[in-house]
Design a protein around this motif. Structure first.
Motif, short mmCIF file in Angstrom:
data_model
loop_
_atom_site.label_atom_id
_atom_site.label_comp_id
_atom_site.label_asym_id
_atom_site.label_seq_id
_atom_site.Cartn_x
_atom_site.Cartn_y
_atom_site.Cartn_z
N GLN A 58 0.84 -1.19 0.00
CA GLN A 58 0.00 0.00 0.00
C GLN A 58 0.88 1.24 0.00
O GLN A 58 1.87 1.31 0.73
CB GLN A 58 -0.89 0.04 1.24
N GLU A 67 -4.90 6.27 1.53
CA GLU A 67 -4.30 5.30 0.63
C GLU A 67 -4.29 5.85 -0.79
O GLU A 67 -5.31 6.29 -1.31
CB GLU A 67 -5.09 3.99 0.67
N THR A 70 -2.72 0.50 -4.13
CA THR A 70 -2.48 -0.79 -3.49
C THR A 70 -2.30 -1.87 -4.56
O THR A 70 -2.89 -1.76 -5.64
CB THR A 70 -3.63 -1.16 -2.53
N ASP A 99 -6.30 -3.94 -8.04
CA ASP A 99 -5.06 -3.17 -7.89
C ASP A 99 -5.19 -1.77 -8.47
O ASP A 99 -5.76 -1.59 -9.54
CB ASP A 99 -3.90 -3.87 -8.60
#
Length: 147
Positions: A58, A67, A70, A99
């Motif tokens: 991450q 975030e 990832t 992803d």
């Protein structure tokens, strides 16, 4: 000295059956501001049959904690021990369907363990009768325990 030599000779003949888990974090630059690259992995390592590794990485904005991206990676590989080295031949690799792949994620991680047909070699060092340390020759070390 003879005890240490005897232990080393015995370990060479032992069949490794290890379970490894780990986490790492280091700062990287992402665009205009700093970010943290955090990885978690699980490694099931056996000299018989296929071994497996699962990893999630991450990219976290250092200022907001949000975030940014990832990735998930899985691989299956065969392992062969040659004295103090572990030879790894990757058979299969897969990535997560959700992803959010960014150059900071894929460029910073050593992804060869997830590429089919890769052949890799790692140093193995016994720390005790139950603990082993693997060194990829760069800046990654993995600590494993015998099952």
């Amino acid at each position: 000295m003879s005890v240490a030599l005897g232990r080393l000779m015995t370990e060479r003949d032992e069949r490794l059956d290890l379970w490894c888990t780990g986490e790492s974090a280091h700062e990287v630059s992402s665009g205009m501001h700093p970010a943290w690259l955090m990885t978690r992995f699980r490694l099931d390592l056996s000299l018989e049959g296929l071994s497996h590794m699962r990893m999630i990485a991450q990219l976290i904005d250092a200022e907001t904690g949000d975030e940014i991206g990832t990735i998930h990676r899985n691989s299956a590989f065969e392992v062969n021990q040659q004295k103090q080295r572990l030879q790894v031949n990757v058979m299969r690799g897969a990535k997560g369907e959700t992803d959010k792949s960014l150059p900071e994620l894929t460029g910073t991680l050593s992804m060869f363990i997830f590429r089919p047909d890769s052949s890799l070699s790692y140093w193995v060092r016994s720390l005790s009768g139950m603990r082993y340390l693997f060194d990829d020759g760069n800046d990654m070390f993995i600590l494993c325990s015998r099952r």
